[in-house]
Design an enzyme around this catalytic site. Structure first.
Site, PDB file in Angstrom:
ATOM      1  N   ASN A   1       0.837  -1.199   0.000  1.00 11.29           N
ATOM      2  CA  ASN A   1       0.000   0.000   0.000  1.00 11.29           C
ATOM      3  C   ASN A   1       0.865   1.240   0.000  1.00 11.29           C
ATOM      4  O   ASN A   1       1.953   1.259   0.577  1.00 11.29           O
ATOM      5  CB  ASN A   1      -0.973  -0.005   1.198  1.00 11.29           C
ATOM      6  CG  ASN A   1      -0.468   0.825   2.354  1.00 11.29           C
ATOM      7  OD1 ASN A   1      -0.595   2.055   2.369  1.00 11.29           O
ATOM      8  ND2 ASN A   1       0.155   0.170   3.316  1.00 11.29           N
TER       9      ASN A   1
ATOM     10  N   GLY B   1      -0.561   7.006   1.402  1.00  8.63           N
ATOM     11  CA  GLY B   1      -0.015   8.365   1.563  1.00  8.63           C
ATOM     12  C   GLY B   1      -0.775   9.177   2.594  1.00  8.63           C
ATOM     13  O   GLY B   1      -0.893  10.402   2.474  1.00  8.63           O
ATOM     14  N   LEU B   2      -1.297   8.490   3.603  1.00  5.77           N
ATOM     15  CA  LEU B   2      -1.906   9.148   4.769  1.00  5.77           C
ATOM     16  C   LEU B   2      -3.081  10.067   4.461  1.00  5.77           C
ATOM     17  O   LEU B   2      -3.235  11.133   5.047  1.00  5.77           O
ATOM     18  CB  LEU B   2      -0.826   9.894   5.564  1.00  5.77           C
ATOM     19  CG  LEU B   2       0.130   8.937   6.280  1.00  5.77           C
ATOM     20  CD1 LEU B   2       1.359   9.659   6.768  1.00  5.77           C
ATOM     21  CD2 LEU B   2      -0.567   8.243   7.433  1.00  5.77           C
TER      22      LEU B   2
ATOM     23  N   ASN C   1      -3.912   7.875  15.914  1.00  7.37           N
ATOM     24  CA  ASN C   1      -2.605   7.794  15.259  1.00  7.37           C
ATOM     25  C   ASN C   1      -2.285   9.181  14.697  1.00  7.37           C
ATOM     26  O   ASN C   1      -3.132   9.809  14.062  1.00  7.37           O
ATOM     27  CB  ASN C   1      -2.691   6.736  14.146  1.00  7.37           C
ATOM     28  CG  ASN C   1      -1.378   6.485  13.440  1.00  7.37           C
ATOM     29  OD1 ASN C   1      -0.996   7.216  12.546  1.00  7.37           O
ATOM     30  ND2 ASN C   1      -0.694   5.421  13.835  1.00  7.37           N
TER      31      ASN C   1
ATOM     32  N   CYS D   1       5.850   5.949   8.557  1.00  8.41           N
ATOM     33  CA  CYS D   1       5.144   5.741   7.283  1.00  8.41           C
ATOM     34  C   CYS D   1       6.132   5.810   6.128  1.00  8.41           C
ATOM     35  O   CYS D   1       6.810   6.815   5.952  1.00  8.41           O
ATOM     36  CB  CYS D   1       4.040   6.783   7.079  1.00  8.41           C
ATOM     37  SG  CYS D   1       3.179   6.494   5.514  1.00  8.41           S
TER      38      CYS D   1
ATOM     39  N   LYS E   1       5.161   4.481  17.232  1.00  5.75           N
ATOM     40  CA  LYS E   1       5.105   3.364  16.269  1.00  5.75           C
ATOM     41  C   LYS E   1       6.378   3.346  15.434  1.00  5.75           C
ATOM     42  O   LYS E   1       6.646   4.272  14.670  1.00  5.75           O
ATOM     43  CB  LYS E   1       3.877   3.510  15.373  1.00  5.75           C
ATOM     44  CG  LYS E   1       3.713   2.333  14.430  1.00  5.75           C
ATOM     45  CD  LYS E   1       2.326   2.298  13.859  1.00  5.75           C
ATOM     46  CE  LYS E   1       2.123   1.154  12.904  1.00  5.75           C
ATOM     47  NZ  LYS E   1       0.759   1.130  12.379  1.00  5.75           N
TER      48      LYS E   1
END
Ligand SMILES: Cc1cc2nc3c(=O)[nH]c(=O)nc-3n(C[C@H](O)[C@H](O)[C@H](O)COP(=O)(O)O)c2cc1C
Length: 336
Positions: free
Chosen positions: A100, A103-104, A131, A162, A197
Site C-alpha cells: 500500500n 499516503g496518509l 494515530n 510511514c 510506532k
C-alpha cells in the site's frame, strides 16, 4: 468476561504397578480466564487492537464489529490539516501480503474531533487510540494539541514510520536523533499516554526502541510496513503510482516477530506487536516474544470481523491450554 468449563484431562494409559504415584490432581473447577492487559496505564479488556489505516475511523466498522468487545482500535493517521494521499493505484496484492501507498489520506484532526469522536463516544467501552502524523516535529505537536481537546481518546500513537510520504514519517523513524526530538516534543504536548510506532526499515530496532523510551515514550508499537515494490512485467510500470510502497500481511510476520522480540529485550516500557497477525496462535507468539498487546491490520481487509474473531479464538485457545491470565503469557518464550 465469559467463563467456560475447564476441559477434563485426557485419560492416560494404565500405569505400570511399580510406577511412581502421580501427584494428586488439582481439583478442576471452572477456569476464570482474565483476558485484560494494561498498556502504559491504558486498561484493555483484551490485547487485540485494530491497526491504524486498516479500520477507518472505527465508525465504519460499527455495524460489523462489536467495538466494545475488542481491546480497542487505532484510527487512521491524523494530520493537522486534511491530506489527499497519493494518486491511484495505491494497493496491490502480493504473495501472502499487500502493498500500500495510501499516503496518509485523512480528514484532519479537527474534523475527526467534530465528525467522528461524538459517535465513538456513544459506544460505551470502546478504546480509541489516535494515530498522529506530521511533516515536522512542530506538526506532530500541533496535531496532538488539537486532539487534546477531543474527549474520548485513550492515547496517541505517533506514526514516525510511514514509508509512503515524501516528508516526515519514516524520516524520523530511521534516525535515533530525529526520533528523540519528535518524541520529546510530542510527549511535552500530550496530555495522554504516548505510543511511538516504529519502522522496521532500520538496522537496529532495539536502538530505535531505546531512543523512543529515553525521549519519553510510554510504549512502543511495531512494526509499520516494510519498504517494498512490485512491477508489471508487461507494461514495465510500477504496480503502485508512488513506485515504492509498504508491505504488510502474513508475509511479514516472522520478521515482525523477531523485531518485537529484539525491541522487548531492549526497553522496559510496554511493546505492542504488529505484523501479519491473523490467528490466535499468531497473537500468542507475539505475546511470548514480549508484546503486551497486538494490533491487527491487513487481516481486516479479507475479514472485516478479524479482530472480534481473534478475541473469541484467543479466549478458546487459552481455555484449551489452561491459561488463566493472558497477561501471564508476556515474554514467556522459553530458550535453551
Ligand atoms: C492500507 C494501509 C494503510 C495504513 N495506514 C497507516 C496509517 O495511517 N498509520 C500507521 O501508523 N500505519 C498505517 N498502516 C500500517 C498498519 O497499521 C500496520 O502497521 C501494518 O500494516 C503491519 O500490520 P499487518 O501486517 O497486520 O497489516 C497502514 C497499513 C495498510 C495496509
Amino acid at each position: 468476561m465469559s467463563q467456560e468449563d475447564n476441559k477434563p484431562a485426557p485419560q492416560s494409559a494404565a500405569a505400570p504397578a511399580n510406577a511412581t504415584p502421580a501427584p494428586p490432581k488439582k481439583p478442576r473447577g471452572r477456569l476464570q480466564l482474565d483476558m485484560s492487559v494494561n498498556v502504559a496505564g491504558i486498561a484493555l479488556r483484551n490485547p487485540i487492537l485494530a491497526a491504524s489505516g486498516t479500520f477507518g475511523y472505527g465508525v465504519e466498522f460499527e455495524d460489523i464489529v462489536s467495538l466494545d468487545k475488542i481491546g480497542g482500535f487505532v484510527v487512521k493517521g491524523l494530520s493537522k490539516e486534511p491530506m489527499a494521499g497519493n494518486p491511484p493505484p495505491r494497493l496491490f496484492e502480493t504473495a501472502a501480503g499487500m502493498l500500500n501507498a495510501i499516503g496518509l489520506q485523512n480528514i484532519g484532526a479537527r474534523a475527526f474531533i467534530e465528525e467522528k469522536l461524538p459517535r465513538l463516544r456513544k459506544i460505551n467501552g470502546a478504546v480509541v487510540i489516535a494515530n498522529v502524523y506530521g511533516y515536522c516535529p512542530e506538526d506532530y505537536e500541533e496535531t496532538i494539541r488539537i486532539l487534546n481537546d477531543g474527549e474520548g481518546i485513550a492515547a496517541y500513537e505517533l506514526n514516525v514510520s510511514c514509508p509512503n510520504v515524501r516528508y516526515g514519517g519514516i524520516t524520523f523513524g530511521q534516525d535515533p536523533y530525529l526520533l528523540s526530538e519528535v518524541v520529546a516534543g510530542a510527549k511535552a504536548a500530550s496530555k495522554r499516554p504516548l505510543i511511538v510506532k516504529l519502522s522496521p526499515n532500520v538496522t537496529s530496532i532495539g536502538k530505535m526502541a531505546r531512543a523512543a523510551e529515553d525521549a519519553g515514550a510510554d510504549a512502543v508499537s511495531l512494526v509499520n510496513t516494510f519498504l517494498a515494490m512490485a512491477i508489471d512485467p508487461i507494461t514495465r510500470r510500477p504496480r503502485i503510482s508512488n513506485i515504492t510502497a509498504g508491505l504488510s500481511g502474513p508475509a511479514i510476520k516472522p520478521i515482525a516477530l523477531r523485531m518485537v522480540y529484539e525491541a522487548s529485550q531492549s526497553v522496559k516500557i510496554p511493546v505492542i506487536g504488529i505484523g501479519g497477525i491473523s490467528t490466535a496462535e499468531d497473537v500468542v507468539e507475539f505475546l511470548l516474544a514480549g508484546a503486551t498487546a497486538v494490533e491487527v491490520g491487513t487481516a481486516n481487509f479479507w475479514d472485516p470481523r478479524a479482530c472480534e474473531r481473534l478475541v473469541d479464538e484467543l479466549e478458546r485457545w487459552c481455555l484449551e491450554q489452561h491459561i488463566e491470565s493472558v497477561a501471564s503469557l508476556r515474554g514467556g518464550l522459553l530458550l535453551g
